[in-house]
Each structure stands twice: as C-alpha cells, then as structure tokens.
Design a protein around this motif. Structure first.
Motif, short mmCIF file in Angstrom:
data_model
loop_
_atom_site.label_atom_id
_atom_site.label_comp_id
_atom_site.label_asym_id
_atom_site.label_seq_id
_atom_site.Cartn_x
_atom_site.Cartn_y
_atom_site.Cartn_z
N VAL A 1 6.43 0.93 4.96
CA VAL A 1 5.40 0.96 6.00
C VAL A 1 4.84 -0.43 6.25
CG1 VAL A 1 3.18 1.94 6.70
CG2 VAL A 1 4.82 3.34 5.44
N LEU A 2 4.67 -1.20 5.19
CA LEU A 2 4.13 -2.55 5.29
C LEU A 2 5.16 -3.57 4.83
CD1 LEU A 2 0.56 -2.04 3.72
CD2 LEU A 2 1.19 -1.93 6.14
N ARG A 3 4.94 -4.80 5.22
CA ARG A 3 5.73 -5.92 4.70
C ARG A 3 4.81 -7.10 4.49
NH1 ARG A 3 6.97 -9.96 8.37
NH2 ARG A 3 6.67 -9.49 10.59
N ALA B 1 -2.18 0.44 -3.76
CA ALA B 1 -1.94 1.18 -2.51
C ALA B 1 -1.10 0.35 -1.55
CB ALA B 1 -3.26 1.57 -1.87
N LEU B 2 -1.41 -0.93 -1.44
CA LEU B 2 -0.65 -1.81 -0.54
C LEU B 2 0.80 -1.94 -0.99
CD1 LEU B 2 -3.31 -4.61 0.06
CD2 LEU B 2 -2.49 -2.96 1.75
N PHE B 3 1.01 -2.10 -2.29
CA PHE B 3 2.38 -2.21 -2.81
C PHE B 3 3.15 -0.91 -2.61
CE2 PHE B 3 1.24 -5.75 -6.05
CZ PHE B 3 1.40 -6.70 -5.05
N PHE C 1 -0.60 -8.25 4.18
CA PHE C 1 0.46 -7.38 4.67
C PHE C 1 0.26 -7.07 6.14
CE2 PHE C 1 0.17 -6.66 0.15
CZ PHE C 1 1.48 -6.54 -0.26
N ILE C 2 1.35 -6.76 6.83
CA ILE C 2 1.31 -6.28 8.20
C ILE C 2 2.26 -5.09 8.31
CG2 ILE C 2 0.70 -8.49 9.24
CD1 ILE C 2 3.64 -8.91 9.90
N ASP D 1 -2.68 -6.31 13.08
CA ASP D 1 -3.71 -6.34 12.04
C ASP D 1 -3.16 -6.89 10.73
OD1 ASP D 1 -5.91 -5.27 13.48
OD2 ASP D 1 -4.99 -3.29 13.37
N GLN D 2 -3.95 -7.75 10.10
CA GLN D 2 -3.60 -8.34 8.82
C GLN D 2 -4.36 -7.60 7.73
OE1 GLN D 2 -1.61 -10.97 9.30
NE2 GLN D 2 -1.33 -11.84 7.27
#
Length: 218
Positions: free
Chosen positions: A64-66, A55-57, A73-74, A34-35
């Motif tokens: 958890v994400l990169r 939240a993504l950062f 992010f994935i 998922d993207q």
C-alpha cells in the motif's frame, strides 16, 4: 487529514494505527501527494513512534505504501502491468474453483452459493468498503466450497491484503454497482456441469473487474 488520538489503553496500538491509516487511505483522506512521516503521525495521535512505525512497515509490506525519497512514506500506485498480473492470478485461482464446483455438481453447494450472493448483494449502505466486502465474501465462498485449502490460502493472499482495499477504492462510484453484477450467472453456468464453460465464464467475469480497475486508473 485529521487523525484521531489513540489512547494508551488500547491493547494493540500498532493494529489501531494500521486500521486508522487504512481507513483514511480507502476514504481518500490520504491521497497520492500526502507524505506520511512517522514522527508527525505519532504526535498527531499522541502515541509513541514505535506502533506508528510498525503500522507503516506493515502497509509497506502489503504494497500500500512505499518509501519516499524525501523521507517517510507515500501511497504506492500500481501500474497496469502489475494489476494485470494480479487479476491473472485471480483468474487462475478462482477459475479453477469454478471448474471444480462444476465437476462436483453438488446441489447443496449451489444453493449455498445462491444464498450467499443474495445476502451479500443486499447492501445496507452503498460505500466503497461495503462493495469491497460483499465482493470478497461472494468470491471467497466459491473458493471455500471447493474444500481445497491451498486454493483458499492463495485466495486469501490476494484478497486479504490491504492492497486489495486500496485498489478497489479507486473505482469510480458509478462503477461500484457493476462490481456486484453477474455472480448469479456464474452459479447458473456451474450448475450445467460444463467445466470449460464454468472456467471461461468465471475468467470473463474477472476480466470485467480488471477492465473496471483499468478504467479507474484513466
């Protein structure tokens, strides 16, 4: 992936977005393919992009994400060497806690450990989150009862981040129950006062957790 609308009257929108994304990751509604795109998530939740970006950062900072080469992010997939280092750090911190408690030989501490284990292992619902929180609460108690704030800070640095949830959620359902075994044995060894045995037994317990985690990768 179905994300809920977040109303603007929420005090901390970024925290709400963070929790919802994390829950979706743990429940596997968000998977490795998922993207996660800021604009798309903001539109789905009907909020501005700023709290979504925060939240993504945050999830990126917690491992958890990169960032994805295609944008957005994935999920970050930890490899075995990184997981091994994480569990080695746990063994160093929690093994030392067991050694300290064995040397102390405080009956009240041993009693509190046993009460904590009995309470936490009595799960009301057998979900991934419930198993994770029960494990964290049990292991946290061993460290907390040493009274060493530096050990507690290092423990929280490892267990408190979302990456810990993310990793634990990969363990197969049939193995989750194994993650809650042998804690009472740890207390029994600590109760002998043998610091070396306490350290070695606790380290072996963490190795068992590592083995479950590696099995989940396979």
């Amino acid at each position: 992936m179905a994300l809920k609308t977040i109303r603007n009257d929420r005090r901390r929108l970024a925290d709400a977005v963070y929790r919802q994304l994390l829950d979706a990751i743990i429940s596997r509604e968000i998977g490795p393919n998922d993207q996660l795109v800021q604009q798309k998530l903001a539109e789905e939740m009907q909020i501005s992009r700023t709290p979504v970006r925060e939240a993504l950062f945050r999830l990126e900072q917690e491992g958890v994400l990169r960032s994805s080469p295609r944008g957005g992010f994935i999920l970050y997939q930890m490899k075995e060497p990184e997981i091994r280092e994480l569990y080695q750090a746990r063994a160093a911190i929690e093994g030392q806690a067991a050694r300290i408690l064995a040397a102390r030989q405080d009956r009240k501490i041993l009693e509190e450990l046993r009460k904590t284990i009995l309470r936490e292992e009595n799960l009301r619902e057998k979900t991934v989150r419930a198993y994770f929180e029960a494990n964290r609460n049990i292991h946290s108690k061993f460290v907390e009862l040493t009274g060493n704030r530096f050990l507690s800070e290092m423990f929280n640095m490892i267990w408190g981040k979302a990456m810990a949830f993310h990793l634990f959620s990969a363990i197969a359902e049939e193995d989750l129950e194994k993650s809650l075994t042998d804690h009472m044995t740890l207390v029994d060894v600590i109760a002998t006062g043998d610091r070396t045995a306490a350290l070695e037994t606790y380290t072996a317990h963490i190795q068992d957790g590592f083995d479950l985690q590696i099995k989940s990768l396979d």
